[in-house]
Design a protein around this motif. Structure first.
Motif, PDB file in Angstrom:
ATOM      1  N   TRP A  41       0.596   4.751  10.751  1.00 25.97           N
ATOM      2  CA  TRP A  41       1.478   6.112  10.609  1.00 25.97           C
ATOM      3  C   TRP A  41       0.826   7.120  10.357  1.00 25.97           C
ATOM      4  O   TRP A  41       1.559   8.651  10.749  1.00 25.97           O
ATOM      5  CB  TRP A  41       1.932   5.148   9.438  1.00 25.97           C
ATOM      6  CG  TRP A  41       3.257   5.790   9.171  1.00 25.97           C
ATOM      7  CD1 TRP A  41       4.843   6.443   9.831  1.00 25.97           C
ATOM      8  CD2 TRP A  41       3.143   7.725   7.657  1.00 25.97           C
ATOM      9  NE1 TRP A  41       5.223   7.321   8.865  1.00 25.97           N
ATOM     10  CE2 TRP A  41       4.313   7.611   8.048  1.00 25.97           C
ATOM     11  CE3 TRP A  41       2.379   8.174   7.277  1.00 25.97           C
ATOM     12  CZ2 TRP A  41       4.333   9.272   7.450  1.00 25.97           C
ATOM     13  CZ3 TRP A  41       2.706   9.433   6.709  1.00 25.97           C
ATOM     14  CH2 TRP A  41       4.017   9.739   6.421  1.00 25.97           C
ATOM     15  N   CYS A  68      -0.472   1.064   7.764  1.00 24.92           N
ATOM     16  CA  CYS A  68      -0.968   2.853   7.019  1.00 24.92           C
ATOM     17  C   CYS A  68      -1.458   3.886   7.891  1.00 24.92           C
ATOM     18  O   CYS A  68      -1.099   4.867   7.920  1.00 24.92           O
ATOM     19  CB  CYS A  68      -1.592   2.680   5.390  1.00 24.92           C
ATOM     20  SG  CYS A  68      -1.791   4.010   4.993  1.00 24.92           S
ATOM     21  N   LYS A 104      -9.812   4.040  -0.146  1.00 28.67           N
ATOM     22  CA  LYS A 104      -8.205   3.095  -1.028  1.00 28.67           C
ATOM     23  C   LYS A 104      -9.322   2.540  -2.173  1.00 28.67           C
ATOM     24  O   LYS A 104      -9.371   1.827  -3.272  1.00 28.67           O
ATOM     25  CB  LYS A 104      -8.431   1.630  -0.536  1.00 28.67           C
ATOM     26  CG  LYS A 104      -7.224   1.046  -1.209  1.00 28.67           C
ATOM     27  CD  LYS A 104      -6.829  -0.211  -0.653  1.00 28.67           C
ATOM     28  CE  LYS A 104      -7.440  -1.365   0.569  1.00 28.67           C
ATOM     29  NZ  LYS A 104      -8.534  -2.230  -0.180  1.00 28.67           N
ATOM     30  N   VAL A 147      -4.902   6.260  -1.052  1.00 27.25           N
ATOM     31  CA  VAL A 147      -4.339   4.908  -1.184  1.00 27.25           C
ATOM     32  C   VAL A 147      -4.348   3.955  -1.974  1.00 27.25           C
ATOM     33  O   VAL A 147      -5.609   3.970  -2.965  1.00 27.25           O
ATOM     34  CB  VAL A 147      -4.989   4.059   0.550  1.00 27.25           C
ATOM     35  CG1 VAL A 147      -4.002   3.185   0.322  1.00 27.25           C
ATOM     36  CG2 VAL A 147      -4.733   5.223   1.527  1.00 27.25           C
ATOM     37  N   TYR A 185       0.371  -1.153   0.112  1.00 28.39           N
ATOM     38  CA  TYR A 185       0.019   0.211  -0.711  1.00 28.39           C
ATOM     39  C   TYR A 185       0.837   1.326   0.028  1.00 28.39           C
ATOM     40  O   TYR A 185       1.741   1.287   0.906  1.00 28.39           O
ATOM     41  CB  TYR A 185      -1.115  -0.072   0.955  1.00 28.39           C
ATOM     42  CG  TYR A 185      -1.470  -1.753   0.884  1.00 28.39           C
ATOM     43  CD1 TYR A 185      -3.298  -0.943   0.895  1.00 28.39           C
ATOM     44  CD2 TYR A 185      -1.398  -1.966   1.764  1.00 28.39           C
ATOM     45  CE1 TYR A 185      -4.179  -2.104   0.941  1.00 28.39           C
ATOM     46  CE2 TYR A 185      -1.991  -3.637   2.108  1.00 28.39           C
ATOM     47  CZ  TYR A 185      -3.410  -3.298   1.477  1.00 28.39           C
ATOM     48  OH  TYR A 185      -4.182  -4.908   1.533  1.00 28.39           O
ATOM     49  N   SER A 186       0.528   2.075  -0.910  1.00 26.18           N
ATOM     50  CA  SER A 186       1.214   3.644  -0.998  1.00 26.18           C
ATOM     51  C   SER A 186      -0.017   4.344  -0.628  1.00 26.18           C
ATOM     52  O   SER A 186      -0.339   4.082  -1.081  1.00 26.18           O
ATOM     53  CB  SER A 186       1.892   3.532  -2.581  1.00 26.18           C
ATOM     54  OG  SER A 186       3.010   2.769  -3.319  1.00 26.18           O
ATOM     55  N   LEU A 187       0.900   5.507   0.318  1.00 25.62           N
ATOM     56  CA  LEU A 187      -0.079   6.581   0.886  1.00 25.62           C
ATOM     57  C   LEU A 187       0.611   7.813  -0.015  1.00 25.62           C
ATOM     58  O   LEU A 187       1.524   7.931  -0.391  1.00 25.62           O
ATOM     59  CB  LEU A 187       0.327   7.203   2.296  1.00 25.62           C
ATOM     60  CG  LEU A 187      -0.613   7.903   2.889  1.00 25.62           C
ATOM     61  CD1 LEU A 187      -2.004   7.572   2.280  1.00 25.62           C
ATOM     62  CD2 LEU A 187      -0.511   8.553   4.688  1.00 25.62           C
ATOM     63  N   HIS A 216       4.954   7.361   1.540  1.00 17.90           N
ATOM     64  CA  HIS A 216       5.312   6.347   1.869  1.00 17.90           C
ATOM     65  C   HIS A 216       4.745   4.394   1.908  1.00 17.90           C
ATOM     66  O   HIS A 216       3.974   4.901   1.924  1.00 17.90           O
ATOM     67  CB  HIS A 216       5.118   5.892   3.765  1.00 17.90           C
ATOM     68  CG  HIS A 216       5.762   5.291   4.802  1.00 17.90           C
ATOM     69  ND1 HIS A 216       6.236   4.764   4.565  1.00 17.90           N
ATOM     70  CD2 HIS A 216       7.174   5.772   5.721  1.00 17.90           C
ATOM     71  CE1 HIS A 216       6.776   3.760   5.775  1.00 17.90           C
ATOM     72  NE2 HIS A 216       7.943   5.021   6.028  1.00 17.90           N
ATOM     73  N   ASP A 217       5.286   3.306   2.030  1.00 19.94           N
ATOM     74  CA  ASP A 217       5.047   2.766   1.302  1.00 19.94           C
ATOM     75  C   ASP A 217       4.484   1.776   2.188  1.00 19.94           C
ATOM     76  O   ASP A 217       5.485   1.692   3.354  1.00 19.94           O
ATOM     77  CB  ASP A 217       5.760   1.212   0.686  1.00 19.94           C
ATOM     78  CG  ASP A 217       5.483   2.773  -0.300  1.00 19.94           C
ATOM     79  OD1 ASP A 217       4.307   2.769  -1.542  1.00 19.94           O
ATOM     80  OD2 ASP A 217       7.365   2.275  -1.315  1.00 19.94           O
ATOM     81  N   PHE A 218       3.982   1.076   2.458  1.00 21.32           N
ATOM     82  CA  PHE A 218       3.354  -0.151   3.952  1.00 21.32           C
ATOM     83  C   PHE A 218       2.710  -1.550   3.233  1.00 21.32           C
ATOM     84  O   PHE A 218       2.559  -1.618   2.183  1.00 21.32           O
ATOM     85  CB  PHE A 218       2.134   0.765   4.592  1.00 21.32           C
ATOM     86  CG  PHE A 218       2.222   1.779   4.865  1.00 21.32           C
ATOM     87  CD1 PHE A 218       2.917   2.245   6.137  1.00 21.32           C
ATOM     88  CD2 PHE A 218       1.706   2.819   3.675  1.00 21.32           C
ATOM     89  CE1 PHE A 218       3.176   3.555   6.054  1.00 21.32           C
ATOM     90  CE2 PHE A 218       2.043   4.462   4.623  1.00 21.32           C
ATOM     91  CZ  PHE A 218       2.672   5.012   5.527  1.00 21.32           C
TER      92      PHE A 218
END
Length: 67
Positions: free
Chosen positions: A27, A24, A44, A61, A6-8, A16-18
């Motif tokens: 953070w 996510c 998302k 997301v 997952y990328s925010l 950031h990536d998760f």
């Protein structure tokens, strides 16, 4: 099998990536506060677009695997 990542993003800028949505949400909660998991999940899934007065306005997301 590739793990889903997952990328925010905020206003189109990668933050950031998760490995999962919980990471996510945690953070982002540490940065802006609140309980954000449900809202981020709806963003998302395309179920909700936050309005300007929302703390999640401008966030997106994305996953690296098409659903």
């Amino acid at each position: 099998m590739q793990d889903k990542k997952y990328s925010l993003y905020k206003n189109g800028i990668h933050l950031h990536d998760f490995d999962n949505m919980s990471q996510c949400a945690k953070w982002l909660e540490n940065i802006i506060g609140g309980s954000l998991y449900q809202g981020l999940s709806k963003i998302k899934n395309g179920e909700w677009v936050p309005k300007e007065d929302s703390q999640l306005f401008g966030y997106e997301v994305k996953t690296n695997i098409q659903q």
